[in-house]
Design a protein around this motif. Structure first.
Motif, PDB file in Angstrom:
ATOM      1  N   SER A  41       0.842  -1.077  -0.175  1.00  0.00           N
ATOM      2  CA  SER A  41      -0.054   0.002  -0.050  1.00  0.00           C
ATOM      3  C   SER A  41       0.931   1.413   0.055  1.00  0.00           C
ATOM      4  O   SER A  41       0.669   2.268  -0.760  1.00  0.00           O
ATOM      5  N   GLN A  85      -8.403  -0.128  -0.288  1.00  0.00           N
ATOM      6  CA  GLN A  85      -8.757  -1.498   0.216  1.00  0.00           C
ATOM      7  C   GLN A  85     -10.174  -1.496   0.827  1.00  0.00           C
ATOM      8  O   GLN A  85     -10.880  -2.652   0.571  1.00  0.00           O
ATOM      9  N   GLU A 162      -5.740  -4.444  -2.728  1.00  0.00           N
ATOM     10  CA  GLU A 162      -6.162  -5.601  -2.204  1.00  0.00           C
ATOM     11  C   GLU A 162      -7.799  -5.640  -2.694  1.00  0.00           C
ATOM     12  O   GLU A 162      -8.616  -5.467  -1.597  1.00  0.00           O
TER      13      GLU A 162
HETATM   14 MG   LIG Z   1      -2.192  -2.818   2.312  1.00  0.00          MG
END
Ligand SMILES: [Mg+2]
Ligand SMILES: Nc1ncnc2c1ncn2[C@@H]1O[C@H](COP(=O)(O)OP(=O)(O)O)[C@@H](O)[C@H]1O
Lengths: 241, 253
Positions: A41, A85, A162
């Motif tokens: 991330s 996410q 994700e």
């Molecule tokens: Mg992450």
């Protein structure tokens, strides 16, 4: 084209990226895999200037992101859709308002916004949910709204953080199909961060493994599936040792 | 020991630097009127609706107590109509602004910190940025403007409420006539009493919302972080209100 050039990033004493280099060519979808907490991330956030590198840089369409002023950064951000996410939908806004927010910023007329919102929601199979609030949606639906919000902008690039994590296998497959459909419809270049290998094989042209702050290996799907690197093998096969 | 003090000092300097940066970003966002004006109206309504009942409730009871305590203290040595003076002056100069300020630190400040904190940890703030919105223009400026403009209005109502309940108490329990109460109220009244109280309230509103936003946007670490941010917002703004109150008393009175 998006290119990470030897990016270093630490938070205090914690070094997260240490010489991260990766090229994402126009039109392809690159999947970045890696253990939880390995910095996937963090890497994505460098592309849109939400984080700034300590050293090295990310080049988007020839521009070094960290050197841009606010206007330059805004211009780059307009070419990129970011799917967070946990969707990061705005709780106080309806689905349609969420999807339309970025468009309003671009000065589109009310009708244009409405059209684009309708089109984006149709693409993620969520037509008719316009007036619902995020809290009323399931996790998978929220993710799809997040994707709709990104594609409504008609970006050149989409970054997925994700996208299938925490979803059941069927919903995951729906999201995978959606990512493929988005790419076919809009011709976008994609960066997908995940540790879901099934998803990685389905949507990726190339797969890159992030390990200890660097790219451990990058290659086509079959290349990765047949890798001889024991660490990459362990990860893709999901073995404890 | 010295090391510990040193570390504290560094942290304090960093905090001041952080507030400075925050302030700079906020001022930079001010010209972006189109972005903040809509949300500012929403926030003003919210601050008003959230705070008015609490502020009036507190003021009403304060007025009653002030009247009774004044008469108890005067015990015949001071003419009873001074009750009006004391209720009026105290409500306008001190208790109206400060009690409302403290109560609203717990209400408005805490809810802003919790809201922005949640937005921060769920990446909604990041999402805003990627959609080319400036979080300072979209989130911070509207809240601070709402606080600064709405607090004086709320406190004005609180002052009036306290004075009215003080007057009613005097009528009902103290054998004081309306005329005497009004005589006392007007006795040492100067216009400065009101503007001083309202100006102070504006600075409290500014402080409470600013602290709520700073603490909220600095939130880290999930739900626990949000809880921590909320508590911090209340504690910091309560302290700052009391310090500011003393500061204005020294500077302006
Ligand atoms: Mg992450
Ligand atoms: N803003 C931040 N401040 C401090 N540490 C951070 C921040 N963002 C991420 N980290 C740390 O960097 C590491 C990598 O995080 P992340 O990129 O979220 O991992 P993942 O690969 O699971 O996405 C983690 O140890 C995380 O705690």
């Amino acid at each position: 084209m998006i290119e990470f050039q030897d990016v270093h990033k630490a938070f205090g004493p914690k070094r997260v990226l240490e010489g991260f280099s990766l090229k994402i060519r126009d039109g392809e979808t690159v999947v970045v895999i890696g253990f939880s907490g390995s910095g996937k991330s963090v890497a994505l956030k460098h592309i849109v200037g939400l984080l700034h590198p300590d050293a090295g840089d990310v080049i988007v369409d020839g521009q070094a992101v960290s050197t841009l002023d606010r206007q330059g950064l805004t211009a780059v951000r307009r070419t990129i859709g970011y799917v967070f996410q946990f969707a990061a939908l705005f709780d106080s806004m309806t689905v349609a308002e969420n999807v339309g927010l970025g468009l309003r910023r671009r000065g589109l007329s009310a009708e244009e916004i409405e059209d684009r919102v309708r089109e984006a929601l149709a693409l993620v199979d969520l037509s008719g949910t316009d007036d619902q609030l995020p809290a009323e949606l399931s996790g998978g639906m929220r993710k799809r709204v997040g994707i709709a919000r990104a594609i409504a902008l008609r970006p050149r690039y989409i970054l997925y953080d994700e996208p299938t994590t925490g979803l059941d296998p069927v919903t995951s497959a729906v999201i995978d199909r959606l990512m493929i459909r988005t790419r076919e419809h809009l011709g976008v270049t994609g960066v997908v961060v995940t540790h879901d290998m099934r998803s990685a094989y389905t949507v990726g042209d190339r797969i890159a493994m992030l390990y200890e702050g660097k790219i451990r290996q990058v290659g086509g799907v079959t290349e990765i599936q047949e890798t001889e690197d024991p660490l990459v093998r362990q990860f893709i096969e999901g073995r404890p040792e | 020991m010295i090391q510990a003090i040193g570390r504290r000092a560094v942290t304090a300097v960093e905090a001041v630097g952080q507030v400075g940066h925050f302030f700079q970003d906020m001022v930079r966002a001010l010209p972006d009127v189109r972005t903040w004006v809509g949300p500012a109206i929403v926030q003003m309504r919210r601050v008003g609706v959230d705070s008015l009942p609490v502020a009036l409730f507190i003021a009403a009871f304060t007025g009653v107590v002030l009247a009774l305590q004044a008469s108890y203290t005067f015990t015949g040595a001071v003419p009873l109509y001074f009750v009006g003076t004391l209720v009026g002056k105290t409500m306008m100069l001190e208790l109206g602004p400060v009690l409302a300020g403290l109560a609203l630190a717990g209400r408005v400040g805490a809810s802003m910190a919790a809201e922005l904190g949640t937005m921060k940890v769920t990446e909604q703030v990041d999402a805003l940025e990627t959609l080319a919105y400036d979080p300072y223009a979209y989130l911070v400026v509207p809240r601070v403007i709402a606080g600064t403009l709405m607090f004086p209005i709320i406190v004005a109502f609180a002052m009036a409420t306290g004075i009215v309940t003080g007057w009613l108490t005097s009528l009902a329990l103290l054998d004081l006539s309306t005329n005497d109460f009004l005589k006392g109220l007007k006795l040492f009244y100067v216009f400065k009493d009101i503007w001083f109280g309202l100006f102070k309230s504006a600075t409290f509103g500014f402080t409470i919302t600013l602290v709520g936003c700073i603490v909220g946007l600095d939130t880290r670490g999930g739900a626990q972080g949000v809880g921590r941010a909320t508590t911090h917002a209340v504690v910091y703004s309560a302290i700052l209100i009391l310090v500011l109150d003393a500061f204005w008393a020294v500077v302006l009175l």
